[in-house]
Design an enzyme around this catalytic site. Structure first.
Site, PDB file in Angstrom:
ATOM      1  N   LYS A 139      -1.352  -7.320  -9.169  1.00  0.00           N
ATOM      2  CA  LYS A 139      -2.365  -7.277  -8.098  1.00  0.00           C
ATOM      3  C   LYS A 139      -1.932  -6.206  -7.108  1.00  0.00           C
ATOM      4  CE  LYS A 139      -2.953  -8.820  -4.129  1.00  0.00           C
ATOM      5  NZ  LYS A 139      -3.564  -7.592  -3.540  1.00  0.00           N
ATOM      6  N   CYS A 197       9.781   1.579   3.399  1.00  0.00           N
ATOM      7  CA  CYS A 197      10.706   0.480   3.712  1.00  0.00           C
ATOM      8  C   CYS A 197      12.110   1.018   3.931  1.00  0.00           C
ATOM      9  CB  CYS A 197      10.690  -0.555   2.602  1.00  0.00           C
ATOM     10  SG  CYS A 197      11.394   0.051   1.074  1.00  0.00           S
ATOM     11  N   GLU A 236       9.499  -3.770  12.938  1.00  0.00           N
ATOM     12  CA  GLU A 236       9.061  -2.729  11.999  1.00  0.00           C
ATOM     13  C   GLU A 236       7.720  -2.163  12.482  1.00  0.00           C
ATOM     14  OE1 GLU A 236       7.929  -3.899   7.914  1.00  0.00           O
ATOM     15  OE2 GLU A 236       8.946  -2.088   7.242  1.00  0.00           O
ATOM     16  N   PHE A 275       0.808  -1.225   0.000  1.00  0.00           N
ATOM     17  CA  PHE A 275       0.000   0.000   0.000  1.00  0.00           C
ATOM     18  C   PHE A 275       0.841   1.276   0.000  1.00  0.00           C
ATOM     19  CE2 PHE A 275       1.026  -0.083   4.495  1.00  0.00           C
ATOM     20  CZ  PHE A 275       1.119   1.264   4.806  1.00  0.00           C
ATOM     21  N   SER A 278       5.397  -6.984   3.216  1.00  0.00           N
ATOM     22  CA  SER A 278       5.969  -7.327   4.518  1.00  0.00           C
ATOM     23  C   SER A 278       6.768  -8.624   4.446  1.00  0.00           C
ATOM     24  CB  SER A 278       4.839  -7.459   5.536  1.00  0.00           C
ATOM     25  OG  SER A 278       3.977  -8.506   5.124  1.00  0.00           O
ATOM     26  N   GLU A 335      -4.933  -3.933  -1.630  1.00  0.00           N
ATOM     27  CA  GLU A 335      -6.376  -3.723  -1.480  1.00  0.00           C
ATOM     28  C   GLU A 335      -6.680  -2.518  -0.597  1.00  0.00           C
ATOM     29  OE1 GLU A 335      -4.405  -5.955  -0.304  1.00  0.00           O
ATOM     30  OE2 GLU A 335      -5.256  -7.165   1.319  1.00  0.00           O
ATOM     31  N   ARG A 336      -5.595  -1.882  -0.041  1.00  0.00           N
ATOM     32  CA  ARG A 336      -5.834  -0.764   0.871  1.00  0.00           C
ATOM     33  C   ARG A 336      -5.892   0.583   0.158  1.00  0.00           C
ATOM     34  NH1 ARG A 336      -1.863  -1.905   5.841  1.00  0.00           N
ATOM     35  NH2 ARG A 336      -1.219  -3.797   4.789  1.00  0.00           N
TER      36      ARG A 336
END
Ligand code: NAD
Length: 496
Positions: free
Chosen positions: A189, A297, A396, A165, A242, A192-193
């Protein structure tokens, strides 16, 4: 006005998802206003996208590379013309400031520009007269027949990208432009957020002249990812997200015979030496820890201060961080937006509690910062005297929470950095070339920086971490990406 429903992009068309399956409602993290609804699609929709990509593979792979990159040249122009509108969508659904959103789009455009060099990047190599064969010589005088050898780079087929995201437009551009420039077709893909900005990015490919099926996008969650990464017609998988999910993707997709690269989570450490330029260090640490609200990141979320460096760094950071204006990313003067959603906000708040409980000194409390009372906001938070065993130093957080660890020597600092199970990036601020060189040679991370807050990914250079920050071999971007999205083929020739 009805809330928009995210559409897939398959075979060059926007495809509405009319199935009655689960959906996710996206709202603006700054205001709570509804943004849209995302279908958690069925595996059949994933199969449809792969089928479209498979149908296009042969034609696109045999299209001359010079013609393929013309589509990217056109796409870049179209994207440049729409950069403002797409940045607004990023601000609305993700919460970034407008400047951060534009900056991330610019870095994505760099990747498109890099991909337009595919005619050079894909070139093979030839070694004439690598050997001489005497077995079929017509006469002894001929002395033998020369043998030539060459290596070509050829596309893989259908490639899949699964993205996070935090950079919904830029991260997909680490993948699809270079992949399709190399002659592959692609199924993306997105997260979805915040899928609406990715959707806008992909919708624009329609007008750039890519044949139908070359670039496809299907929305969804784990079910769709897991179908794509094991689909028999898929050759390669690029993942960014992640570490927990990346490990799963790597194991599952490699077991299914795919070529895989997984760029994963991080806990990045910055070392500040006593001889560092104070202003540059304070500036670099602030930008690295709180830029993008810590949802990066490459966020430098742990600072290791050597000797007395903490005595000037911490007051300097607190003073500057107090003045960071927190609010909706679209508002002028705001330099830190909200977290992406309530879960992300609550995660940061939980870690602040854990830091306090563990005994770190809360030098700046982001819960008490001046910010809107509604929305997913947490202000810049600074813990001093944190220790390497605390969760705020090891894990994290992906929010605006910075931890300062104080140590005596450079060796202690390097040991602290290398104790992390992650190895995405590390930076040092120092005036000494000797110290910088020692750092460079001993710190275990894929991206290093000297006197910079963030050693940001550059389109022409490979980008990824080490240890639990990366699974695979070839990194994203640069020459590595060309090697990832092509396979080599050797031809040995002898003319009798
Ligand atoms: P995430 O792992 O939750 O999701 C990433 C993608 O994986 C999404 O598309 C999601 O739908 C999918 N996914 C989630 N669970 C899945 C499952 N069980 N099976 C299959 N697919 C699944 O990551 P996120 O929260 O969206 O992004 C933040 C993470 O991404 C952070 O850890 C950050 O460090 C990392 N990240 C890494 C880099 C890098 O280059 N190393 C860059 C950006 C972000």
């Amino acid at each position: 006005m009805a809330t928009p429903r995210a559409e897939h992009h398959i075979a060059g068309q926007a495809v509405p998802d009319t199935a009655s399956g689960a959906t996710i409602e996206i709202s603006n993290p700054a205001t709570g206003a509804p943004v849209g609804v995302v279908p958690m699609s069925s595996v059949e929709m994933a199969d449809r996208a792969v089928a479209a990509a498979s149908d296009a593979v042969e034609g696109w792979g045999s299209t001359p590379v010079g013609d393929r990159v013309q589509c990217l040249f056109r796409y870049k122009q179209i994207l440049e013309a729409n950069i403002n509108d797409i940045a607004d969508i990023v601000v609305e659904e993700h919460g970034k400031t407008k400047a951060e959103a534009i900056g991330s789009l610019r870095r994505g455009i760099d990747c498109i520009e890099f991909a337009t060099s595919a005619p050079v990047l894909m070139m093979g190599r030839t070694l004439p007269q690598i050997a001489v064969s005497t077995s079929f010589c017509r006469t002894e005088d001929e002395g033998g027949v020369g043998i030539d050898s060459q290596v070509d780079r050829v596309p893989l087929g259908v490639c899949v990208g699964i993205t996070p995201f935090n950079f919904p437009v830029m991260v997909p551009m680490w993948m699809w432009p270079i992949s399709v420039a190399c002659g592959n077709t692609f199924v993306l893909k997105p997260s979805e957020r915040d899928p609406f900005s990715t959707m806008a990015e992909i919708e624009l490919t329609k007008d750039a002249g890519f044949p139908p099926g070359v670039i496809n996008m299907v929305h969804g969650g784990p079910d769709v990812s897991n179908r794509l990464i094991t689909h028999p017609d898929v050759s390669a998988v690029s993942f960014v997200g992640s570490t927990t999910v990346g490990e799963h993707i790597y194991k599952t997709a490699t077991a299914a015979g795919k070529r895989v690269q997984c760029m994963c989570g991080a806990k990045n450490h910055s070392i500040i030496m006593p001889d560092a330029n104070k202003d540059a260090a304070i500036d670099g640490v602030l930008g690295s820890a709180f830029g993008n609200t810590g949802q990066r990141c490459l966020a430098g979320s742990v600072v290791v201060c050597v000797g007395d460096a903490g005595d000037w760094l911490v007051p300097g950071l607190v003073e500057r961080a107090k003045n960071i204006k927190v609010g909706p990313g679209g508002e002028s003067g705001v330099s830190m937006g909200p977290l992406v959603n309530a879960d992300a906000r609550d995660r940061s708040l939980r870690y602040i509690d854990e830091g306090v409980e563990a005994g770190a000194t809360l030098a700046l409390d982001g819960r008490a910062c001046q910010m809107p009372s509604e929305g997913c906001f947490v202000g810049p938070t600074i813990f001093d005297h944190a220790t390497a065993d605390m969760s705020i130093v090891r894990e994290e957080i992906f929010g605006p929470v910075l931890s300062i660890v104080r140590v005596k020597t450079l060796d202690d600092a390097i040991e602290t950095v290398n104790r992390s199970e992650y190895g995405n990036m590390s930076v040092i601020f120092t005036d000494s070339g000797h110290t910088a060189r020692r750092f460079q040679r001993t710190v275990q991370a894929g991206m290093l920086g000297v006197n910079v807050g963030v050693p940001a990914p550059m389109a022409a250079f490979p980008f990824a971490g080490w240890k639990k920050s990366f699974y695979g071999d070839l990194h994203a971007n640069g020459e590595d990406s060309v090697r990832f999205y092509t396979k080599s083929r050797v031809l040995v020739t002898r003319w009798l």
